[in-house]
Design a protein around this motif. Structure first.
Motif, short mmCIF file in Angstrom:
data_model
loop_
_atom_site.label_atom_id
_atom_site.label_comp_id
_atom_site.label_asym_id
_atom_site.label_seq_id
_atom_site.Cartn_x
_atom_site.Cartn_y
_atom_site.Cartn_z
N VAL A 178 79.73 73.68 0.21
CA VAL A 178 79.94 72.31 0.90
C VAL A 178 79.54 71.52 -0.65
CG1 VAL A 178 79.63 70.54 2.15
CG2 VAL A 178 79.90 72.59 3.21
N LEU A 179 78.34 71.55 -0.89
CA LEU A 179 77.84 70.73 -2.13
C LEU A 179 78.59 71.09 -3.42
CD1 LEU A 179 74.19 70.83 -1.24
CD2 LEU A 179 75.65 69.21 -0.83
N ALA A 231 86.44 71.67 6.75
CA ALA A 231 87.27 72.21 7.59
C ALA A 231 88.15 73.10 6.71
CB ALA A 231 88.34 71.14 8.04
N GLU A 232 88.21 72.83 5.36
CA GLU A 232 89.20 73.73 4.56
C GLU A 232 88.37 75.08 4.22
OE1 GLU A 232 91.09 73.51 -0.11
OE2 GLU A 232 89.96 71.62 0.67
N VAL A 280 87.95 81.13 5.83
CA VAL A 280 87.43 82.29 6.67
C VAL A 280 88.12 82.98 7.35
CG1 VAL A 280 85.17 83.14 7.58
CG2 VAL A 280 85.18 81.25 5.99
N CYS A 281 88.90 81.90 8.11
CA CYS A 281 89.75 82.18 9.28
C CYS A 281 91.21 82.88 8.95
CB CYS A 281 89.94 81.08 10.23
SG CYS A 281 88.35 80.25 10.94
N SER A 282 91.36 84.17 8.82
CA SER A 282 92.36 85.15 8.78
C SER A 282 93.14 84.91 10.16
CB SER A 282 92.13 86.42 8.11
OG SER A 282 91.34 86.35 7.11
N VAL A 326 85.83 81.02 16.50
CA VAL A 326 85.88 79.61 16.30
C VAL A 326 86.57 79.09 17.67
CG1 VAL A 326 87.02 77.68 15.40
CG2 VAL A 326 85.88 79.46 13.96
N ALA A 327 87.17 79.93 18.39
CA ALA A 327 88.10 79.47 19.43
C ALA A 327 86.91 79.41 20.59
CB ALA A 327 89.14 80.26 19.98
#
Length: 264
Positions: free
Chosen positions: A213-214, A221-222, A227-229, A238-239
């Motif tokens: 992030v830093l 969110a991006e 990570v979310c294939s 995540v759901a």
């Protein structure tokens, strides 16, 4: 430059360790006072600083750090004001004590007061400190305080009106993160991983994610979407977090923290 520290607790020790290890100030120019001789002796043995049980030993310092609890800070200030130098900068890390409250404790309308909200990662050189000052503090003096806290990680000048939000987002938030790491480790242990290994994997994942992030400056969110294939394992996790109200729980917890800070 001479620094005085009233209070030899964890945060005082972290500040001392940061300035000494960075070479910002020599240990010979630091005086620490406390009622606990064990804490004082420990700081002297670790860093070579001067120690005393008399708070007045700090009054010839250029910057005095008030590293004491909110319930005793008024007593400490009252003890110091009669003998402190007029150009001494007083730095308070007491939670909930505004600049106006602190100014009311000084018998000197010209008192130079800085309020800082640090956090415990300062103990390992990765702290985040918010800094604000009253009108008596010069830009140069403010920069000196920022430089000192940058020795512990990162420091930023902020408007005092957001200090309660700072308390929630950085001052108290390590506790939330520790809970998250513990919960992830518990789940990993349930999945067959050893406890020590689980803490290492969970903590490193949090550390690396924060660094992304830093350093990338990308929106969280991006980074999450990276990570979310499609149809993969992460999006299922995540759901569940969304269904269980993770975001709402964090936001409500932080609001409770903000409210408590305003009441102090």
């Amino acid at each position: 430059m001479k620094l005085g520290f009233i209070g030899a607790g964890n945060m005082g020790g972290a500040i001392i360790g940061g300035v000494v290890s960075s070479g910002f100030v020599s240990a010979d120019d630091i005086t620490v006072t406390d009622r606990d001789t064990k804490k004082l002796n420990d700081l002297r043995d670790r860093f070579g600083v001067n120690i005393s049980m008399d708070n007045l030993e700090c009054t010839d310092s250029d910057v005095v750090f008030l590293c004491v609890k909110p319930n005793v800070i008024e007593y400490v200030i009252d003890e110091l004001t009669a003998t402190a130098k007029n150009d001494t900068v007083f730095v308070s890390i007491a939670a909930g004590q505004t600049l106006d409250k602190l100014a009311g404790m000084f018998d000197n309308p010209q008192a130079k007061i800085v309020r800082v909200m640090p956090n415990t990662p300062a103990l390992v050189g990765e702290g985040m400190s918010a800094v604000c000052a009253n009108e008596n503090v010069t830009e140069e003096e403010m920069q000196t305080v920022l430089d000192i806290f940058n020795c512990l990680g990162k420091a930023q000048s902020v408007s005092e009106n957001i200090m309660d939000a700072v308390t929630a987002v950085s001052g108290s938030s390590p506790a939330y993160v520790f809970m998250f790491i513990e919960a992830m480790a518990d789940a990993a242990v349930r999945g067959g991983m050893s406890r020590d290994m689980a803490y290492t994997f969970a903590a490193q994942a949090v550390l690396g994610s924060a660094k992304m992030v830093l350093e990338t400056k990308k929106h969280p969110a991006e980074l999450k979407d990276m990570v979310c294939s499609p149809g993969g394992t992460t999006i299922d996790a995540v759901a569940v977090l969304e269904e269980e109200g993770m975001r709402n729980a964090v936001m409500k917890a932080m609001q409770a923290c903000i409210n408590k800070s305003k009441e102090m």
